[in-house]
Scaffold this motif. Structure first.
Motif, mmCIF file in Angstrom:
data_model
loop_
_atom_site.group_PDB
_atom_site.id
_atom_site.type_symbol
_atom_site.label_atom_id
_atom_site.label_comp_id
_atom_site.label_asym_id
_atom_site.label_seq_id
_atom_site.Cartn_x
_atom_site.Cartn_y
_atom_site.Cartn_z
ATOM 1 N N GLN A 146 53.304 67.873 69.936
ATOM 2 C CA GLN A 146 53.508 69.209 71.082
ATOM 3 C C GLN A 146 52.304 69.991 70.650
ATOM 4 N N THR A 147 51.891 70.160 69.643
ATOM 5 C CA THR A 147 50.678 71.029 69.168
ATOM 6 C C THR A 147 49.350 70.260 69.184
ATOM 7 N N TRP A 148 49.321 68.782 69.766
ATOM 8 C CA TRP A 148 48.154 68.086 69.646
ATOM 9 C C TRP A 148 47.227 68.652 70.462
ATOM 10 N N PRO A 149 45.889 68.826 69.658
ATOM 11 C CA PRO A 149 44.715 69.562 70.627
ATOM 12 C C PRO A 149 44.069 68.823 71.529
ATOM 13 N N SER A 150 44.038 67.371 71.448
ATOM 14 C CA SER A 150 43.070 66.583 72.306
ATOM 15 C C SER A 150 44.142 65.530 73.355
ATOM 16 N N THR A 151 43.591 64.630 74.059
ATOM 17 C CA THR A 151 44.310 63.975 74.923
ATOM 18 C C THR A 151 45.269 62.692 74.624
ATOM 19 N N ILE A 152 46.250 62.481 74.985
ATOM 20 C CA ILE A 152 47.268 61.392 74.687
ATOM 21 C C ILE A 152 47.506 60.787 75.700
ATOM 22 N N LEU A 153 47.534 59.526 75.660
ATOM 23 C CA LEU A 153 47.950 58.360 76.808
ATOM 24 C C LEU A 153 49.055 57.497 75.911
ATOM 25 N N VAL A 154 50.350 57.819 76.107
ATOM 26 C CA VAL A 154 51.412 57.077 75.343
ATOM 27 C C VAL A 154 52.191 56.125 76.588
ATOM 28 N N VAL A 155 52.526 54.851 76.048
ATOM 29 C CA VAL A 155 53.647 54.043 76.652
ATOM 30 C C VAL A 155 54.521 54.059 75.910
ATOM 31 N N SER A 156 55.844 54.540 76.494
ATOM 32 C CA SER A 156 57.100 54.634 75.737
ATOM 33 C C SER A 156 58.195 54.283 76.517
ATOM 34 N N HIS A 157 59.269 53.633 76.026
ATOM 35 C CA HIS A 157 60.586 53.487 76.649
ATOM 36 C C HIS A 157 61.628 54.541 76.428
ATOM 37 N N ASP A 158 61.353 55.315 75.567
ATOM 38 C CA ASP A 158 62.154 56.640 74.872
ATOM 39 C C ASP A 158 62.192 57.600 75.875
ATOM 40 N N ARG A 159 63.155 57.749 76.515
ATOM 41 C CA ARG A 159 63.345 58.574 77.659
ATOM 42 C C ARG A 159 63.002 60.052 77.058
ATOM 43 N N GLN A 160 64.019 60.242 76.050
ATOM 44 C CA GLN A 160 63.950 61.619 75.341
ATOM 45 C C GLN A 160 62.718 61.934 74.789
ATOM 46 N N PHE A 161 61.772 61.052 74.202
ATOM 47 C CA PHE A 161 60.617 61.184 73.838
ATOM 48 C C PHE A 161 59.727 61.802 74.741
ATOM 49 N N LEU A 162 59.783 61.107 75.953
ATOM 50 C CA LEU A 162 58.795 61.596 77.224
ATOM 51 C C LEU A 162 59.311 63.004 77.577
ATOM 52 N N GLU A 163 60.643 63.254 77.634
ATOM 53 C CA GLU A 163 61.109 64.413 78.079
ATOM 54 C C GLU A 163 60.465 65.527 77.218
ATOM 55 N N THR A 164 60.339 65.238 76.141
ATOM 56 C CA THR A 164 59.897 66.348 74.960
ATOM 57 C C THR A 164 58.315 66.540 74.856
#
Length: 707
Positions: free
Chosen positions: A373-391
């Motif tokens: 959540q404090t990551w300074p650059s760009t992230i592209l993440v494939v995830s099946h974890d709905r809670q992870f994507l919510e956060t």
């Protein structure tokens, strides 16, 4: 033809209405091609098998025989010329000239028409437009000259259109923006087109969740971006966490520090210069360079790097002693954690993550959510974890129908926006259809009225210019089904004073007392290495307890899904072959029906396993397990590689399952859906948590705060 729909309904009362219409359409448009019942079966048989549970091959062939008996006479009448043909356009008889247009009636038609002469120029223009459309469609289907990318199991190809402006900026080195824009690109995997005319825009500093069904090309797109086969500005650093760290004598923390090549280079140079000075070299330039090296190391805060690396490793589950161990001593899962730690330490401009939570326990997932959540650059993440994507996610990129759609907000916002967008598109399409019908009625009504010819022409031009809207494509709902289970008298499974250790000196589990019944819905949680999988193996019987007793109901049939079940599939076989190995003696149609109940339908059931996506392989493994008709399920991390829709479907299938369940999982959504009891495995002890998952998450968060 009107008798076919009642026949289908009477034969298969539960057949889906949309599929019924589709089958009826096939029969109506192709009935002249059917000479035998086998022809009918080839046309509609696969659809009936897919739509109707329990439809045997004999049932479907009997249906095809009855259909042929209905359409056969109609076909004969068509051949004998006895079917009355409907005119292509409405005719205003009063405006027709008797001498020129109204001719002698014949057996085959009410009227034979002498059509008016056609405007040849208009016809040429219309044909030219049709030809151009066909050429464009043909060009899209042709393989494009692209660069191949090896992905371990095949070749993916990509092509893109590069703007002159971006090319010039790249050549001059004037492009300093860290935003990424990949325009008008196509991706194919072998003969399968994954994306066509797609566009990907990633704004610097945003965190993008990448979602879509299994097998649509999410991982392939990440690989093409990381290899830069899809061209992005050369000054942007990209890191894709995909392969585990190589096991050697390098300590874990040093493996992480080595990611910072600039720091490592400065340290090596500092050592070399210092050694030369100590050996008596009095060159003044050495001291000047050494001072410069110290300044550069200070600028990048080189002295703080070990502490930062240690914090990352600790968050991902590596205690201080483990950080000093050689990488060769870690298992594959822990080496993947090391690869993730290296990526987090390196801080590339674009970080590509593919299912990062698969290798993590709940404690590490919560830490990673907070860290990103404090990551300074760009992230592209494939995830099946709905809670992870919510956060974590600030944006969602949705892959479907060979294109990419971007949405602002986390996963919940995406679901709401997608639903609303689909409703609006459907309303627009319906409104346009009504408009087209209204205008077409006017054209048909006054087509042969000379006084209104100019108005008719303007209406025709209006229709030609009207943008063509496509109906909203509804994604088929993922449905998984376990077969009915035979009831069990309690207890189904029981452990009494059970202890286990891989060595006599190290006891992993001690004095475990557990009981599960036919109605149990139990989830085992805890940190990686605490003994969750070991406990499941003892319950199944793959491991023997060091002391104590294990009792199984004599009528129990265990369905065990292990973390490595997918890895044990023969990659060169087909899903049907995998079924034959596990449950011999059934017909191919029965195997395909069983696979279809887990979403492996159509051609997928006959493809080699190697060509399937990770999620599709997981479905095959679940289908093979379910084919044994278990009445008690033991599932170890079944959600790895499954997409969000399939996890939801798995939860619903477990809810409907009439047997018992013991589940090992870190997927919060699935646990909340299906589990009524929570067992915490920690410090060699297994105990029940009364407050359920909320209480467990609070315990983990408090532990992280205390660190």
């Amino acid at each position: 033809m009107e008798n076919i729909k009642p026949l289908l309904r009477s034969k298969f009362p539960r057949i889906d209405g949309d599929l019924l219409e589709y089958i009826e359409g096939i029969l109506e448009t192709s009935f002249e091609d059917f000479f035998t019942s086998d022809d009918v079966y080839d046309a509609i048989g696969p659809f009936v098998h897919e739509a109707v549970d329990g439809a045997t091959d004999g049932d479907v062939k009997d249906l095809c025989n009855q259909i042929l008996s209905i359409i056969g006479p109609e076909f004969e009448n068509a051949q004998n010329g006895k079917i009355t043909r409907i005119l292509d356009a409405p005719i205003h008889i009063g405006s027709m000239r008797i001498e020129g247009d109204l001719l002698k009636a014949s057996e085959n038609s009410m009227w034979k028409l002498q059509r008016e002469s056609v405007d040849s120029k208009k016809l040429e223009r219309a044909n030219a437009r049709i030809q151009k459309k066909e050429e464009r469609k043909s060009d899209m289907d042709k393989p494009k000259p692209t660069a191949p990318v090896s992905n371990g199991i095949g070749m993916a190809t990509a092509s893109q259109v590069l703007s002159k402006k971006d090319n010039k900026a790249e050549q001059r080195g004037t492009n300093n923006s860290k935003d990424i824009r990949v325009e008008n690109f196509d991706i194919a995997f072998g003969d399968k087109v994954l994306l066509t005319g797609a566009e990907l825009t990633l704004a610097y500093g945003r965190r993008y969740g990448f979602v879509g069904r299994n097998g649509l090309g999410k991982t392939t797109l990440l690989r093409l971006l990381s290899s830069k086969q899809l061209q992005i500005p050369s000054h942007i650093t990209v890191l894709h966490v995909e392969q585990e760290v190589v096991g050697d004598e390098t300590p874990a923390i040093q493996s992480v520090l080595e990611c910072d090549t600039v720091r490592e280079g400065l340290i090596a140079e500092e050592k070399k210069i210092t050694q030369e000075i100590n050996n008596g070299n009095t060159d003044a330039s050495l001291n000047a360079r050494l001072a410069s090296v110290y300044q550069e190391m200070q600028a990048i805060e080189s002295d703080k790097a070990p502490a930062r690396a240690s914090v990352i490793l600790a968050g991902l589950g590596f205690p201080a002693p483990a950080q000093l161990k050689p990488t060769r001593e870690f298992s594959g899962g822990w080496r993947m954690r090391l690869a993730l730690a290296r990526a987090l330490f390196a801080r590339p401009d674009l970080l590509l993550l593919d299912e990062p939570t698969n290798m993590l326990d709940m404690k590490a997932i919560i830490w990673l959510e907070d860290y990103l959540q404090t990551w300074p650059s760009t992230i592209l993440v494939v995830s099946h974890d709905r809670q992870f994507l919510e956060t974590v996610a600030t944006d969602i990129i949705y892959l479907h129908s060979q294109r990419l759609d971007s949405y602002r907000g986390n996963y919940s916002h995406f679901i709401k926006a997608k639903t609303e967008k689909a409703k609006n598109q459907h309303r627009e399409w319906e409104a346009q259809q009504q408009l087209r019908e209204h205008v077409q009625e006017f054209i048909d009504k006054f087509r042969y009225n000379a006084k209104r010819a100019s108005l008719v022409q303007s209406k025709i031009k209006f229709l030609e210019k009207l943008p063509v809207l496509q109906p909203v494509e509804k994604e088929t709902e993922v449905v998984l089904r376990f077969q009915d289970a035979e009831p069990l008298n309690p207890p189904a499974v029981q452990l009494d004073e059970m202890s286990f250790g891989y060595t006599k000196d190290k006891i992993l589990l001690k004095n475990v007392n557990l009981t599960a019944s036919n109605e149990s819905r139990i989830c085992i949680v805890g940190e990686n290495g605490a003994g969750k999988t070991t406990l499941l193996k003892i319950l199944v019987g793959d491991l023997e307890a060091t002391s104590g007793f294990r009792h199984l109901n004599r009528s129990i049939r265990l369905g065990y899904f292990s973390q490595h079940f997918v890895d044990n599939l023969d990659l060169n076989s087909t899903p049907v072959d995998a079924m034959k190995m596990k449950v011999p003696g059934k017909t191919v149609e029965e195997y395909r029906r069983l696979l279809g109940s887990f979403g492996i339908s159509g051609d997928k059931a006959l493809q080699k396993v190697v060509s399937l996506s990770g999620g599709q392989k997981c479905r095959v493994a679940l289908a093979v397990m379910a084919a044994t008709r278990p009445n008690f399920l033991m599932l170890d991390e079944p959600t790895n590689h499954l997409d969000i829709e399939t996890i939801e479907a798995l939860g619903k299938a477990i809810d409907k399952f009439s047997g018992g369940l013991i589940l090992v999982s870190h997927d919060e959504r699935l646990i909340r859906m299906v589990c009524k009891e929570l067992w915490l495995c920690a410090d060699g002890v297994v105990r029940s948590i009364e407050g359920g998952f909320d209480e467990y998450r609070k315990l983990v968060e408090d532990e992280l705060k205390a660190q």
